[in-house]
Motif scaffolding. Sequence first.
Motif, PDB file in Angstrom:
ATOM      1  N   LEU A 217       0.830  -1.206   0.000  1.00 51.41           N
ATOM      2  CA  LEU A 217       0.000   0.000   0.000  1.00 51.41           C
ATOM      3  C   LEU A 217       0.866   1.259   0.000  1.00 51.41           C
ATOM      4  O   LEU A 217       0.617   2.208  -0.757  1.00 51.41           O
ATOM      5  CB  LEU A 217      -0.924  -0.012   1.220  1.00 51.41           C
ATOM      6  CG  LEU A 217      -1.867   1.189   1.385  1.00 51.41           C
ATOM      7  CD1 LEU A 217      -2.817   1.298   0.199  1.00 51.41           C
ATOM      8  CD2 LEU A 217      -2.647   1.080   2.692  1.00 51.41           C
ATOM      9  N   TYR A 218       1.898   1.271   0.821  1.00 55.70           N
ATOM     10  CA  TYR A 218       2.812   2.415   0.920  1.00 55.70           C
ATOM     11  C   TYR A 218       3.511   2.654  -0.421  1.00 55.70           C
ATOM     12  O   TYR A 218       3.730   3.807  -0.827  1.00 55.70           O
ATOM     13  CB  TYR A 218       3.827   2.120   2.018  1.00 55.70           C
ATOM     14  CG  TYR A 218       4.858   3.193   2.273  1.00 55.70           C
ATOM     15  CD1 TYR A 218       4.664   4.164   3.245  1.00 55.70           C
ATOM     16  CD2 TYR A 218       6.057   3.221   1.565  1.00 55.70           C
ATOM     17  CE1 TYR A 218       5.625   5.132   3.504  1.00 55.70           C
ATOM     18  CE2 TYR A 218       7.019   4.182   1.808  1.00 55.70           C
ATOM     19  CZ  TYR A 218       6.805   5.129   2.777  1.00 55.70           C
ATOM     20  OH  TYR A 218       7.768   6.081   3.024  1.00 55.70           O
ATOM     21  N   SER A 219       3.859   1.559  -1.120  1.00 55.52           N
ATOM     22  CA  SER A 219       4.603   1.684  -2.378  1.00 55.52           C
ATOM     23  C   SER A 219       3.801   2.374  -3.464  1.00 55.52           C
ATOM     24  O   SER A 219       4.378   2.952  -4.391  1.00 55.52           O
ATOM     25  CB  SER A 219       5.036   0.293  -2.864  1.00 55.52           C
ATOM     26  OG  SER A 219       5.914  -0.320  -1.945  1.00 55.52           O
ATOM     27  N   ILE A 220       2.474   2.303  -3.377  1.00 47.25           N
ATOM     28  CA  ILE A 220       1.634   2.963  -4.383  1.00 47.25           C
ATOM     29  C   ILE A 220       1.942   4.457  -4.421  1.00 47.25           C
ATOM     30  O   ILE A 220       2.024   5.070  -5.492  1.00 47.25           O
ATOM     31  CB  ILE A 220       0.142   2.712  -4.090  1.00 47.25           C
ATOM     32  CG1 ILE A 220      -0.189   1.225  -4.280  1.00 47.25           C
ATOM     33  CG2 ILE A 220      -0.744   3.572  -4.993  1.00 47.25           C
ATOM     34  CD1 ILE A 220      -1.600   0.853  -3.873  1.00 47.25           C
ATOM     35  N   GLY A 221       2.129   5.051  -3.240  1.00 52.21           N
ATOM     36  CA  GLY A 221       2.466   6.474  -3.185  1.00 52.21           C
ATOM     37  C   GLY A 221       3.938   6.729  -3.427  1.00 52.21           C
ATOM     38  O   GLY A 221       4.307   7.656  -4.157  1.00 52.21           O
ATOM     39  N   TYR A 222       4.790   5.889  -2.854  1.00 57.60           N
ATOM     40  CA  TYR A 222       6.231   6.151  -2.909  1.00 57.60           C
ATOM     41  C   TYR A 222       6.793   5.939  -4.319  1.00 57.60           C
ATOM     42  O   TYR A 222       7.652   6.698  -4.769  1.00 57.60           O
ATOM     43  CB  TYR A 222       6.955   5.234  -1.920  1.00 57.60           C
ATOM     44  CG  TYR A 222       8.413   5.578  -1.725  1.00 57.60           C
ATOM     45  CD1 TYR A 222       8.796   6.510  -0.773  1.00 57.60           C
ATOM     46  CD2 TYR A 222       9.401   4.974  -2.499  1.00 57.60           C
ATOM     47  CE1 TYR A 222      10.129   6.836  -0.592  1.00 57.60           C
ATOM     48  CE2 TYR A 222      10.742   5.295  -2.325  1.00 57.60           C
ATOM     49  CZ  TYR A 222      11.099   6.225  -1.368  1.00 57.60           C
ATOM     50  OH  TYR A 222      12.424   6.553  -1.195  1.00 57.60           O
ATOM     51  N   MET A 223       6.323   4.902  -5.014  1.00 57.14           N
ATOM     52  CA  MET A 223       6.888   4.556  -6.327  1.00 57.14           C
ATOM     53  C   MET A 223       6.092   5.157  -7.484  1.00 57.14           C
ATOM     54  O   MET A 223       6.365   4.838  -8.648  1.00 57.14           O
ATOM     55  CB  MET A 223       6.932   3.028  -6.477  1.00 57.14           C
ATOM     56  CG  MET A 223       7.828   2.335  -5.471  1.00 57.14           C
ATOM     57  SD  MET A 223       9.564   2.818  -5.613  1.00 57.14           S
ATOM     58  CE  MET A 223       9.994   2.083  -7.186  1.00 57.14           C
TER      59      MET A 223
ATOM     60  N   LEU B 204       9.671   2.972   6.779  1.00 59.64           N
ATOM     61  CA  LEU B 204       8.664   3.695   6.000  1.00 59.64           C
ATOM     62  C   LEU B 204       8.631   5.162   6.397  1.00 59.64           C
ATOM     63  O   LEU B 204       8.400   6.038   5.555  1.00 59.64           O
ATOM     64  CB  LEU B 204       7.295   3.055   6.203  1.00 59.64           C
ATOM     65  CG  LEU B 204       7.130   1.618   5.670  1.00 59.64           C
ATOM     66  CD1 LEU B 204       5.706   1.133   5.872  1.00 59.64           C
ATOM     67  CD2 LEU B 204       7.516   1.532   4.204  1.00 59.64           C
ATOM     68  N   GLY B 205       8.874   5.452   7.688  1.00 51.87           N
ATOM     69  CA  GLY B 205       8.969   6.847   8.127  1.00 51.87           C
ATOM     70  C   GLY B 205      10.142   7.555   7.480  1.00 51.87           C
ATOM     71  O   GLY B 205      10.033   8.709   7.048  1.00 51.87           O
ATOM     72  N   SER B 206      11.275   6.858   7.387  1.00 53.60           N
ATOM     73  CA  SER B 206      12.437   7.463   6.718  1.00 53.60           C
ATOM     74  C   SER B 206      12.138   7.684   5.244  1.00 53.60           C
ATOM     75  O   SER B 206      12.562   8.679   4.646  1.00 53.60           O
ATOM     76  CB  SER B 206      13.667   6.572   6.887  1.00 53.60           C
ATOM     77  OG  SER B 206      13.558   5.383   6.124  1.00 53.60           O
ATOM     78  N   GLY B 207      11.386   6.752   4.645  1.00 54.02           N
ATOM     79  CA  GLY B 207      10.992   6.936   3.251  1.00 54.02           C
ATOM     80  C   GLY B 207      10.109   8.143   3.074  1.00 54.02           C
ATOM     81  O   GLY B 207      10.212   8.868   2.076  1.00 54.02           O
ATOM     82  N   SER B 208       9.229   8.395   4.038  1.00 50.41           N
ATOM     83  CA  SER B 208       8.378   9.584   3.988  1.00 50.41           C
ATOM     84  C   SER B 208       9.221  10.855   4.036  1.00 50.41           C
ATOM     85  O   SER B 208       8.965  11.821   3.300  1.00 50.41           O
ATOM     86  CB  SER B 208       7.392   9.551   5.161  1.00 50.41           C
ATOM     87  OG  SER B 208       6.545  10.668   5.146  1.00 50.41           O
TER      88      SER B 208
ATOM     89  N   MET C  82      -1.879   9.945   1.847  1.00 51.22           N
ATOM     90  CA  MET C  82      -2.500   8.986   2.757  1.00 51.22           C
ATOM     91  C   MET C  82      -2.051   7.555   2.491  1.00 51.22           C
ATOM     92  O   MET C  82      -2.003   6.734   3.416  1.00 51.22           O
ATOM     93  CB  MET C  82      -4.026   9.081   2.644  1.00 51.22           C
ATOM     94  CG  MET C  82      -4.614  10.343   3.248  1.00 51.22           C
ATOM     95  SD  MET C  82      -6.423  10.338   3.193  1.00 51.22           S
ATOM     96  CE  MET C  82      -6.784   8.931   4.253  1.00 51.22           C
ATOM     97  N   THR C  83      -1.744   7.231   1.239  1.00 52.31           N
ATOM     98  CA  THR C  83      -1.270   5.876   0.953  1.00 52.31           C
ATOM     99  C   THR C  83       0.021   5.563   1.698  1.00 52.31           C
ATOM    100  O   THR C  83       0.359   4.396   1.896  1.00 52.31           O
ATOM    101  CB  THR C  83      -1.041   5.690  -0.560  1.00 52.31           C
ATOM    102  OG1 THR C  83      -0.171   6.732  -1.042  1.00 52.31           O
ATOM    103  CG2 THR C  83      -2.349   5.697  -1.315  1.00 52.31           C
ATOM    104  N   MET C  84       0.737   6.615   2.115  1.00 56.01           N
ATOM    105  CA  MET C  84       1.966   6.428   2.876  1.00 56.01           C
ATOM    106  C   MET C  84       1.746   6.617   4.373  1.00 56.01           C
ATOM    107  O   MET C  84       2.367   5.933   5.193  1.00 56.01           O
ATOM    108  CB  MET C  84       3.047   7.395   2.369  1.00 56.01           C
ATOM    109  CG  MET C  84       3.448   7.154   0.920  1.00 56.01           C
ATOM    110  SD  MET C  84       4.539   8.417   0.233  1.00 56.01           S
ATOM    111  CE  MET C  84       6.021   8.162   1.195  1.00 56.01           C
TER     112      MET C  84
END
Length: 659
Positions: A103-109, A346-350, A457-459
Amino acid sequence: MITNAILILLLPFLAFTIQIFVGKRLPRQGDWLSTGAMIAAFLLAVPIFVDAIVNYQPDYIIAQQTYDWINFGDIQVTFGLLVDNLTAFMLIVVTLISSLVHLYSIGYMHGDSRYSRYFAYLSLFSFSMLGLILVDNFFGVYVFWELVGVSSYLLIGFWFEKDSAADAGKKAFITNRIGDVGMFAGIMILFATLGTFNFNEVFTGIANGELSGTMLTVAGILLFMGAIGKSAQFPLHVWLPDAMEGPTPVSALIHAATMVAAGVYMVGRAYVLFTPEALLFIAYIGVITAFMAATIAIVQKDIKRVLAYSTISQLGFMMVGLGTGGYTAGLFHLTTHAFFKALLFLGSGSVIHAVHSQEMDDMGGLRKKMPITFWTFLIGTVSLSGVPPFSGFWSKDAILASALEFGMLNPSHLGIYVVTLLSAGITAFYMLRLVYMTFAGEPRDKEKYSHAHESPMTMTIPLSVLAVLSVGTIWWGWVEHLLAKPDLASYAGTVLPVPHSGGHDVAHSAHIIAMISSVIVASSGILLATTVYYWKKISAETWGRRLRPIYNLLWNKYYFDEFYQATFVNGTLWKARLLAVFDSKIIDGVVNGAAKLTVGLSRLNGAFDMRGVDGLVNGVATVIAWSGARLRLVQTGNIQNYILMALFAVIAIIVIQQF
């Protein structure tokens, strides 16, 4: 429940197959397909987990199905699925973390040129990890173990156009192969001795004394070599920090909850075959890893590298727990670490998504711009630091209690507890250092700060879910309930004497002392970090200059990479050059010399044939031709000449007779 297990395994594989072939032509390039498959797998894992809790027994088998696979006379290999308490727990952890990472990757990638391929690789990795958890035999573990290695290589080197990412993928793959060679040898010892790969059959054979003593210790240590590679333990830990070159969601999935946890899971799965000597070896490898990685993390400035060395250190904690007899403690920390470390990655990715940099020197003051990221990251930090009542406190306390109890019963090994406790204090220090450098104070790069904003929000939804899981303390009750320490007595045909610990009093005393001391060291680490990086009462730069040799040692990661480069890498290159010279000068020289000798002999033979044999034949022919030409002159066809020649012949005969 076996149907659930099969579907859990097949869903990500089907998602991978569809994504890799037609993913680009699907709506949104198929991100919904991979994400939906993992969420469905999680929902299928929930009933299995509930069944394990409701119908709890120490050796409860929820479901099992075995198939004949290879049959060569006496050699018979089966392949099947096993769902027990440990499997049920790991399924929840892996499917939940993987679903949140998807789910997180949808926003990040979003917008990546290989978006569909990324989700295909995520599905392949999830399939490999779930297969490793579900199989019921060591050979199946090894097959999926290697598939995890392949899929992690694809994900680490996903941005292969960067040399650093391509090199990191190769480094991870090759380093893990070193440990896997040992693991394969250990599995082969088990099979050669016991004639089976099946977990229960192997454990039953060991319980009945078919494999024991030194050979069992050797088999256990060789098996653990696979965990040394996959779980980044000393001395094969060097691949994991470089693996941060992959996308940040990959770091959260592979290096927090799944791939690196595979080694810990494998030790837990095969726990009853490890002899006391093998467990002591595991404990010392763990404590060295925990301390070494924690000290390196102190000086790192790349936010993901701090978390990478933190992961290595925490994996060392888990091995300390398992090695000192804290079976439940080690696996409990695997669970809590999966949630708070995935949260931190994931926080560091944000943060990286917001400031477009991984260097903490480019950050600062982001708390105001990214409140959700900050608060969730802080929860993960205090949990990792061992602050009560967060989940990390309970699991780390259990490990320290296990190490202290082991040290009290074996005073010569009390150092394991002391060094592990010191590592816990260092953990609190470097994590608060990371928080202060990233979120507190004034922004050090005004331009990057001005463009920073909270993630979509996806992240942030995955961050919030993981934050909740990092707060609760109910995990300890479930883990303690489900994951009771196994023993060989349950596999023996006759009752075996089960070794006892030091008794309730020793365990209780160890637990109280460990709890108090862990709170003290965690508080000390937090206080020191606050003094240095928030209040700035102590100058980190000044102390760095004063302790320059130590700082350089830590900054250069104890020179492991340089040592391996100078010895194994350069040694391999030197050997390759030496063999190339040997090949070109000796092997090729012999071959070329033989060829030249053959050519020379051929030429000599040709000359002899042409001038000797052919010359003799041609000479005879020439003599005969010459003689014939001369004799032909006699044949004139004139009768007078013939009469004259006959007359001369008669005269010659008469003359000869006279003498």
